[in-house]
Motif scaffolding. Structure first.
Motif, mmCIF file in Angstrom:
data_model
loop_
_atom_site.group_PDB
_atom_site.id
_atom_site.type_symbol
_atom_site.label_atom_id
_atom_site.label_comp_id
_atom_site.label_asym_id
_atom_site.label_seq_id
_atom_site.Cartn_x
_atom_site.Cartn_y
_atom_site.Cartn_z
ATOM 1 N N LEU A 118 28.450 95.298 152.424
ATOM 2 C CA LEU A 118 29.016 95.751 151.148
ATOM 3 C C LEU A 118 30.446 95.234 150.981
ATOM 4 C CD1 LEU A 118 27.523 99.359 151.025
ATOM 5 C CD2 LEU A 118 26.927 97.408 149.537
ATOM 6 N N SER A 119 31.150 95.130 152.085
ATOM 7 C CA SER A 119 32.506 94.584 152.037
ATOM 8 C C SER A 119 32.464 93.098 151.635
ATOM 9 C CB SER A 119 33.174 94.774 153.396
ATOM 10 O OG SER A 119 34.345 94.008 153.477
ATOM 11 N N ALA A 120 31.536 92.360 152.235
ATOM 12 C CA ALA A 120 31.399 90.941 151.883
ATOM 13 C C ALA A 120 31.055 90.787 150.402
ATOM 14 C CB ALA A 120 30.327 90.289 152.751
ATOM 15 N N LEU A 121 30.312 91.759 149.882
ATOM 16 C CA LEU A 121 29.893 91.702 148.474
ATOM 17 C C LEU A 121 30.948 92.298 147.534
ATOM 18 C CD1 LEU A 121 26.122 92.635 148.967
ATOM 19 C CD2 LEU A 121 26.975 90.450 148.068
ATOM 20 N N LYS A 122 32.068 92.701 148.099
ATOM 21 C CA LYS A 122 33.244 93.146 147.334
ATOM 22 C C LYS A 122 33.004 94.369 146.449
ATOM 23 C CE LYS A 122 36.030 89.988 148.910
ATOM 24 N NZ LYS A 122 35.607 90.224 150.321
ATOM 25 N N VAL A 123 32.286 95.339 146.997
ATOM 26 C CA VAL A 123 32.123 96.599 146.234
ATOM 27 C C VAL A 123 33.467 97.334 146.221
ATOM 28 C CG1 VAL A 123 29.675 96.838 146.819
ATOM 29 C CG2 VAL A 123 31.396 97.986 148.239
ATOM 30 N N HIS A 124 33.689 98.111 145.158
ATOM 31 C CA HIS A 124 34.925 98.907 145.079
ATOM 32 C C HIS A 124 34.765 100.263 145.745
ATOM 33 C CE1 HIS A 124 36.302 95.838 142.422
ATOM 34 N NE2 HIS A 124 37.450 96.446 142.235
ATOM 35 N N SER A 125 33.524 100.741 145.785
ATOM 36 C CA SER A 125 33.295 102.064 146.363
ATOM 37 C C SER A 125 31.929 102.087 147.038
ATOM 38 C CB SER A 125 33.333 103.137 145.271
ATOM 39 O OG SER A 125 32.371 102.821 144.274
ATOM 40 N N VAL A 126 31.766 103.092 147.916
ATOM 41 C CA VAL A 126 30.457 103.358 148.509
ATOM 42 C C VAL A 126 30.183 104.831 148.281
ATOM 43 C CG1 VAL A 126 29.246 103.665 150.709
ATOM 44 C CG2 VAL A 126 30.494 101.543 150.262
ATOM 45 N N CYS A 127 29.022 105.144 147.758
ATOM 46 C CA CYS A 127 28.701 106.548 147.509
ATOM 47 C C CYS A 127 27.476 106.959 148.303
ATOM 48 C CB CYS A 127 28.468 106.774 146.010
ATOM 49 S SG CYS A 127 28.077 108.494 145.637
ATOM 50 N N PHE A 128 27.647 107.970 149.158
ATOM 51 C CA PHE A 128 26.517 108.406 149.969
ATOM 52 C C PHE A 128 26.228 109.882 149.725
ATOM 53 C CE2 PHE A 128 30.411 108.805 152.466
ATOM 54 C CZ PHE A 128 30.327 110.085 152.992
ATOM 55 N N GLY A 129 25.002 110.279 149.956
ATOM 56 C CA GLY A 129 24.626 111.686 149.859
ATOM 57 C C GLY A 129 24.911 112.374 151.184
ATOM 58 N N SER A 130 25.368 113.613 151.125
ATOM 59 C CA SER A 130 25.612 114.357 152.370
ATOM 60 C C SER A 130 25.345 115.827 152.121
ATOM 61 C CB SER A 130 27.056 114.149 152.839
ATOM 62 O OG SER A 130 27.962 114.690 151.893
ATOM 63 N N GLU A 131 25.097 116.582 153.172
ATOM 64 C CA GLU A 131 24.939 118.024 153.017
ATOM 65 C C GLU A 131 26.276 118.645 152.603
ATOM 66 O OE1 GLU A 131 23.996 116.312 155.699
ATOM 67 O OE2 GLU A 131 21.830 116.596 155.930
ATOM 68 N N HIS A 132 27.374 118.056 153.114
ATOM 69 C CA HIS A 132 28.702 118.603 152.856
ATOM 70 C C HIS A 132 29.116 118.412 151.394
ATOM 71 C CE1 HIS A 132 32.643 120.069 153.931
ATOM 72 N NE2 HIS A 132 33.207 119.006 153.391
ATOM 73 N N GLY A 133 29.001 117.205 150.916
ATOM 74 C CA GLY A 133 29.183 116.973 149.479
ATOM 75 C C GLY A 133 30.631 116.800 149.012
ATOM 76 N N ASP A 134 31.605 116.796 149.915
ATOM 77 C CA ASP A 134 33.005 116.647 149.501
ATOM 78 C C ASP A 134 33.694 115.651 150.433
ATOM 79 O OD1 ASP A 134 35.616 116.844 148.776
ATOM 80 O OD2 ASP A 134 35.867 118.941 149.417
ATOM 81 N N ILE A 135 34.227 114.581 149.875
ATOM 82 C CA ILE A 135 34.766 113.495 150.698
ATOM 83 C C ILE A 135 35.999 113.919 151.502
ATOM 84 C CG2 ILE A 135 36.319 112.381 149.032
ATOM 85 C CD1 ILE A 135 33.743 110.550 151.236
#
Lengths: 401, 401
Positions: A90-107
């Protein structure tokens, strides 16, 4: 154009994935979504229920803009390497963000844990190694080390599977590319009805379990997965007679184990501490994959790490080969499917993208021998003509919407 | 007691074999017959239609007194090594004579060829190597070298398959143990009716071809094989669902070839001169064992030598392993079945027999790892519970009549 990265397996793509993709685009404020997806074999050491091209096609039809393949040597690994591989792509593809699902839900919680870890790195490693010596599995040892440095009130419950995976993403972003913003959304429970999509959300595992039952489960097919998933799943079975699951591979796995020498098995990636003898003895007695797995399971190894070993045996992937791949310079990125927006993103960012990108593949290319072995192993349970048709897909242009 | 040795495969035991056994006892004037029989894989590189224990049992019920196993590393080899292995065993078992079937039918001719060869050893080898360099197969090169030293009027037509095999027996006897008297009887043609047995004689190949047809061929089963063979063949299929033939193994062979590296394949016994690449390419395209074989066949390799390569791939037998076995001191001889006369022969000759003889087997024994791999490969096409029952037979006492 801004892109948000998703790290996925889509096995198969269901309503929860649809929710995740939409929500990710919304909170990241991105113009497009890029999914890094495991190929035909998955992180938990399982064959995907249908092949990577079909799964990528569904994803694009459901609104993902670009699906790229996470190579086998990162995909079928414990969560640290899995995360490292995905974030590298994803870094090579120059994304600005990564969004993942989690049980916690707060970054915020994940960032706090990251801080905690950098302040107690050495202590963490000591505790982690000690826990391994005491016979704990890899993830259990991580969990114990976290509790030792963080006390009872860790900001995130890292015993939850998607929290620990999420932490690995945040950790990899911190190590590899701090220009990426990590984001998380709360995973939605099994019976939760969301406003965004009107259909119920069930886990991929429960959907697969239903799908693999003798009688086709109409209810699951009608309520928990999009129409596209339903259609492509049914087409696949009609064309190739089967969906893929471990039980169907068991006769091949058993044949393979019982016709390898113990020395050869000990050369396979993930086989440690004399596990080769447990594998051989269990293969002799077992009458199903389930009974085989139960026979080799101990406290020391998680179910998923043992499934990964089985996958590496089935695909004949050695320690040597994995080490060589992991230490190689980044290889070209393989596109599995894309929308016109995804295509546009690639065109606009051509100069910034720090890896070559395959949109069509010709032999020889760096991974073609490994890819051919993986394809041969994955399709081996299908009728021979299906195997040949499916393997040929590797050299066709990716699906474009 | 005098014993006459027979070198057999009994795939399956038919009326011609019965004729051979009776005639051998008669002309050798022996008190008993000892058959050295290939195990589950045969000299032509094929899986036997039913397992070695069943075939040995039929033989003993049809009058053979002792059936011992020719180990894999001699059985699945070109005719020179096959003959060497068989004669070595029969010599250790102290037989007085060996009786083989041949197209020629007169032992004098074989002895003449032997004399011719010892007088022109060096010339023979030069011609043989030259013929190989010209791209001839191994047997063709032998044939050409014979014609060069013997002219057109060789006393035996060594282009005939059983004549050349017979010559190898006579040659091995001359090298290994000249106390053994070689004897031969003429092989009876397909449609020949003999006084000794009233039923027609068909070749094992034609019987197998009939047996493997979709619809069970009553006529073959009623006229060309003894009742015992018929009964045991049918029981085997009833108990284990299948008889063994290459087509059933093809999906496994294909999977194996396509998930090995070219380097690994080149380590398999019999793979020479870049054959590994032909094998991989043919496996990708072929839809059946037949089409696979046709794709790899060239003038250089006989069909049977290529089938032996396929067998070694299926059983994962390396060059290294074969070399180690061939150069090992004689290993214990394995009894597959015996009559009371055979038992009596063993008891009376205990002191003379120059090898230990297994009547019951416990792990570990010298060959048990190889034997387990061979059994796993051979039974791999059966339902898993049949596989386990059949493999267990390796540790049961031999059949006694």
């Amino acid at each position: 154009m801004k892109a948000c990265g998703l790290i996925v397996e889509y096995n198969p793509f269901h309503n929860g994935h649809l929710y995740h993709a939409r929500k990710a685009k919304e909170i990241s404020n991105a113009d497009c979504t890029i999914a890094v997806m495991s190929g035909n074999f998955l992180q938990r050491g399982e064959p995907a229920i249908i092949d990577k091209f079909s799964r990528a096609k569904i994803a694009v039809e459901q609104g993902i803009d670009l699906v790229v393949e996470l190579p086998y040597y990162y995909a079928v690994q414990h969560s640290e390497l899995f995360a490292k591989g995905a974030i590298t792509l994803l870094s090579a593809l120059k994304v600005h963000s990564v969004c993942f699902g989690s049980e916690h839900g707060d970054i915020a919680g994940f960032n706090q844990i990251l801080g905690l870890l950098s302040n107690h790195q050495d202590t963490y490693i000591t505790y982690f190694k000690q826990a391994l010596t005491e016979g704990n599995s890899y993830p259990k040892a991580h969990e114990k080390a976290f509790y030792r440095i963080g006390g009872k009130d860790l900001p995130v419950d890292i015993a939850k599977p998607n929290n620990i995976l999420g932490f690995q993403y945040v950790h990899s972003i911190n190590e590899i590319d701090r220009s990426i913003t990590p984001l998380t959304i709360q995973r939605i429970q099994n019976d939760y009805h969301d406003q965004v999509i009107s259909e119920p959300i069930a886990s991929a595992t429960s959907i697969r379990n239903e799908l693999l039952k003798e009688k086709l489960p109409d209810k699951i097919l009608k309520t928990t997965i999009p129409n596209t998933t339903r259609r492509i799943l049914l087409e696949y079975k009609k064309d190739h007679s089967y969906w893929h699951d471990w039980e169907k591979y068991f006769p091949l796995l058993r044949y393979r184990i019982l016709t390898m020498t113990a020395d050869e098995i000990s050369g396979i990636h993930g086989v440690v501490e004399g596990l080769e003898h447990r594998l051989i003895n269990a293969a002799k007695e077992a009458i199903s994959f389930e009974s085989f797995m139960k026979a080799i399971k101990t406290k020391r190894y998680t179910w998923t790490s043992l499934q990964r070993v089985c996958t590496h045996i089935l695909t004949n992937t050695t320690k040597q080969e994995i080490i060589a791949k992991i230490h190689t310079e980044m290889e070209p990125i393989r596109i599995l499917a894309m929308s016109s927006v995804g295509q546009q993103y690639l065109n606009q960012n051509k100069k910034q993208i720090s890896a070559s990108v395959y949109t069509s593949i010709k032999k020889p290319y760096p991974n073609h021998l490994l890819d051919e072995r993986l394809a041969a192993a994955y399709y081996s349970i299908l009728p021979i003509q299906s195997q040949q048709e499916q393997i040929a897909q590797d050299y066709m242009p990716p699906y474009r919407l």
